[in-house]
Design an enzyme around this catalytic site. Structure first.
Site, PDB file in Angstrom:
ATOM      1  N   LYS A  22       1.900   8.163   2.188  1.00  0.00           N
ATOM      2  CA  LYS A  22       2.603   6.870   2.292  1.00  0.00           C
ATOM      3  C   LYS A  22       4.089   7.098   2.518  1.00  0.00           C
ATOM      4  O   LYS A  22       4.703   6.481   3.389  1.00  0.00           O
ATOM      5  CB  LYS A  22       2.406   6.063   1.007  1.00  0.00           C
ATOM      6  CG  LYS A  22       3.343   4.881   0.877  1.00  0.00           C
ATOM      7  CD  LYS A  22       3.172   4.143  -0.432  1.00  0.00           C
ATOM      8  CE  LYS A  22       3.956   4.674  -1.589  1.00  0.00           C
ATOM      9  NZ  LYS A  22       5.389   4.345  -1.590  1.00  0.00           N
ATOM     10  N   ASN A  23       4.667   8.012   1.724  1.00  0.00           N
ATOM     11  CA  ASN A  23       6.125   8.180   1.786  1.00  0.00           C
ATOM     12  C   ASN A  23       6.587   8.887   3.060  1.00  0.00           C
ATOM     13  O   ASN A  23       7.769   8.820   3.407  1.00  0.00           O
ATOM     14  CB  ASN A  23       6.627   8.930   0.546  1.00  0.00           C
ATOM     15  CG  ASN A  23       6.615   8.038  -0.680  1.00  0.00           C
ATOM     16  OD1 ASN A  23       6.337   6.845  -0.581  1.00  0.00           O
ATOM     17  ND2 ASN A  23       6.911   8.613  -1.834  1.00  0.00           N
ATOM     18  N   CYS A 119       9.548  -1.282  -6.561  1.00  0.00           N
ATOM     19  CA  CYS A 119       9.090  -1.051  -7.940  1.00  0.00           C
ATOM     20  C   CYS A 119      10.223  -1.300  -8.932  1.00  0.00           C
ATOM     21  O   CYS A 119      11.379  -1.022  -8.642  1.00  0.00           O
ATOM     22  CB  CYS A 119       8.664   0.399  -8.101  1.00  0.00           C
ATOM     23  SG  CYS A 119       7.009   0.770  -7.556  1.00  0.00           S
ATOM     24  N   ARG A 124      18.136   1.637  -8.667  1.00  0.00           N
ATOM     25  CA  ARG A 124      17.897   2.031  -7.274  1.00  0.00           C
ATOM     26  C   ARG A 124      18.902   1.411  -6.293  1.00  0.00           C
ATOM     27  O   ARG A 124      18.544   0.612  -5.430  1.00  0.00           O
ATOM     28  CB  ARG A 124      16.457   1.701  -6.870  1.00  0.00           C
ATOM     29  CG  ARG A 124      15.464   2.339  -7.801  1.00  0.00           C
ATOM     30  CD  ARG A 124      14.055   2.180  -7.349  1.00  0.00           C
ATOM     31  NE  ARG A 124      13.670   3.183  -6.373  1.00  0.00           N
ATOM     32  CZ  ARG A 124      12.435   3.372  -5.967  1.00  0.00           C
ATOM     33  NH1 ARG A 124      11.463   2.640  -6.412  1.00  0.00           N
ATOM     34  NH2 ARG A 124      12.155   4.306  -5.072  1.00  0.00           N
ATOM     35  N   ASP A 309       7.222  11.121  -9.037  1.00  0.00           N
ATOM     36  CA  ASP A 309       6.045  10.301  -8.730  1.00  0.00           C
ATOM     37  C   ASP A 309       4.763  10.828  -9.390  1.00  0.00           C
ATOM     38  O   ASP A 309       3.705  10.198  -9.265  1.00  0.00           O
ATOM     39  CB  ASP A 309       5.833  10.216  -7.208  1.00  0.00           C
ATOM     40  CG  ASP A 309       6.844   9.277  -6.554  1.00  0.00           C
ATOM     41  OD1 ASP A 309       7.592   8.602  -7.271  1.00  0.00           O
ATOM     42  OD2 ASP A 309       6.877   9.229  -5.301  1.00  0.00           O
ATOM     43  N   ARG A 401      -0.409  -0.613  -3.325  1.00  0.00           N
ATOM     44  CA  ARG A 401       0.757  -0.278  -2.503  1.00  0.00           C
ATOM     45  C   ARG A 401       0.721   1.189  -2.103  1.00  0.00           C
ATOM     46  O   ARG A 401       1.335   1.568  -1.102  1.00  0.00           O
ATOM     47  CB  ARG A 401       2.050  -0.543  -3.286  1.00  0.00           C
ATOM     48  CG  ARG A 401       2.346  -2.000  -3.512  1.00  0.00           C
ATOM     49  CD  ARG A 401       3.692  -2.149  -4.175  1.00  0.00           C
ATOM     50  NE  ARG A 401       4.667  -1.318  -3.500  1.00  0.00           N
ATOM     51  CZ  ARG A 401       5.770  -0.835  -4.060  1.00  0.00           C
ATOM     52  NH1 ARG A 401       6.060  -1.128  -5.298  1.00  0.00           N
ATOM     53  NH2 ARG A 401       6.598  -0.089  -3.378  1.00  0.00           N
TER      54      ARG A 401
END
Ligand code: UD1
Length: 425
Positions: A22-23, A119, A124, A309, A401
């Site tokens: 995903k990233n 999230c 952030r 993560d 997600r």
């Protein structure tokens, strides 16, 4: 809203194929703004990916799924891109939406991008992204919740970007902006994550000139245009580690395929020290039933360190070890929201500042819990697999997600896991 129900205590058996990262996919989708035309294969079909595609569509890009069944291959065409305004209602869904800033600015000389959401794992901010764009000559204004960036006539100009802290997203935005800037850009203290490397490798195939890929100093010679390519996204290293822990936690023998073991070296070192029994082959890992697990002491850090993560998932595993573990979160300041929920399932974890202090030898007992963010959701699913009785994980949209078909992959290996529509029956 959907929930996931797990009847814990089942042993898993079989093979799991890992999806694309995903990233890695998110910045590569954003890079299609630069490319004109781009085909991406092995893209996971996830809510975050559709959010990025919705955003790109709103900018005038066209896309189509090449494999209509699994939706893992996407062809993107930005030839007729019309807008440089990334609206709040699309950007707020996911922080990675901010990755359109660099490509829009360098391609058109103008970008207006809403400040992001995503999230709830900390503040952030986007100061490092903004710093990178300013260093490349952009004028930046913050107005009404939007970052408005304009380049000087003739576009962005290569320069030395020296990040005071490592940021994956800011590095990616800087790289995408610099590939079409005039002259040389040197990015110091850049993120080295495999996902950043995947972005660079695809850009190089398109014709970008990038040196130092995978190191903390990246040098880019700007080019005037990029060509159409087809790129295969790397495997999702976070998903791999999550399934390895699923195998260990359920005392199972699982074979996990389509992985890149080079991307998870630090994680493998840690679980080896804990006593996990596994065998690595070229693109797969076989996890065997392990004996008693030892406690662990680790700190999350930027790649090649231990990934934030996987912090929530390793906390779950540490609960089952014999002894006391200490896990320090160094990347995000509010990333322990899974801990009260794990305690509801029988864990014995306290928080001291940015450290989780875990008293091992817990046995999980099923309960109703609430997922608070993406990786926290995974840690609760893992605990539920090991728990006695039934666990109900609410708010699983977080999970969707970032984990492609996690419930289907687990149930194909014998887990009793299913979805229910009613959060509170
Ligand atoms: C990416 C990953 C995310 C992962 C994180 C850290 C994607 C889509 N997401 O997120 O899954 O958890 O890397 O490995 O790839 N920061 C600032 N100012 C900035 C930018 C970041 O202070 O302008 C801080 C953040 O608040 C955080 C730290 O830097 O404390 C690292 O964040 P960053 O590496 O930017 O994470 P993301 O790119 O958002």
């Amino acid at each position: 809203m959907e929930s996931i129900i797990i009847k814990g205590g089942k042993t898993l058996k079989g093979t799991i194929n890992i999806s694309g990262s995903k990233n890695a996919s998110l910045p590569l989708l954003a890079s299609s703004i630069l490319a004109g035309k781009l085909q991406l294969n092995n893209v996971p079909y996830l809510a975050d990916i559709t959010s990025m595609l919705d955003l790109l569509s709103s900018l005038g890009l066209k896309y189509k799924y090449i494999d209509k069944k699994n939706k893992n291959s996407i062809f993107l065409d930005s030839t007729d891109k019309v807008s440089s305004i990334a609206e709040y209602n699309l950007v707020r869904k996911m922080r990675a939406s901010f990755l359109v800033l660099g490509p829009l600015l360098t391609r058109t000389g103008f970008a207006k991008v809403s400040l992001p959401g995503g999230c709830a794992i900390g503040l952030r901010p986007v100061d490092l992204h903004v710093y990178a764009m300013k260093t490349l000559g952009a004028e930046i204004e913050l107005n009404d919740g939007y970052v408005i960036a304009k380049s000087k006539k003739g576009g962005l100009i290569g320069n030395k970007i020296k990040f005071p802290d490592i940021s994956v997203g800011a590095t990616e935005n800087a790289i995408m902006a610099a590939v079409l800037a005039r002259g040389e850009t040197i990015i110091k203290n850049s993120a080295r994550e495999p996902e950043v490397q995947d972005l660079c490798n695809c850009l190089v195939a398109m014709g970008a000139k990038i040196d130092g890929i995978g190191t903390s100093v990246i040098t880019i010679q700007g080019v005037t245009d990029l060509k159409q390519v087809t790129h295969d996204i790397i495997p999702d290293r976070i998903e791999v580690c999550t399934f390895i822990i699923a195998a260990v936690i359920t005392q199972s023998h699982l074979s996990i395929h389509k992985i890149n073991t080079n991307h998870i070296k630090y994680f493998l070192k840690i679980i080896e020290e804990m006593g996990v029994n596994f065998k690595i082959e070229k693109n797969k890992i076989e996890v065997f039933k392990s004996g008693i697990l030892k406690p662990v002491s680790l700190k999350t850090s930027a790649y090649p360190g231990f990934p934030t993560d996987i912090q929530a998932q390793i906390v779950t595993l540490a609960c089952l070890s014999i002894g006391n573990s200490e896990i320090q979160e160094n990347i995000f300041e509010n990333r322990f929201m899974h801990i009260p929920e794990l305690n509801r399932l029988g864990a014995n974890i306290s928080i001291e500042g940015n450290k989780a202090l875990i008293k091992g030898k817990s046995s999980f007992v099923g309960a109703e819990v609430m997922a608070t963010d993406l990786r926290a959701s995974a840690s609760l699913i893992l605990a539920g697999l090991a728990a006695k009785g039934i666990t109900k994980v609410n708010r699983v949209y977080h999970l969707d997600r970032g984990y492609e078909k996690i419930d289907q992959k687990l149930s194909a290996c014998g887990a009793e896991i299913y979805r229910t529509k009613n959060e509170r029956p």
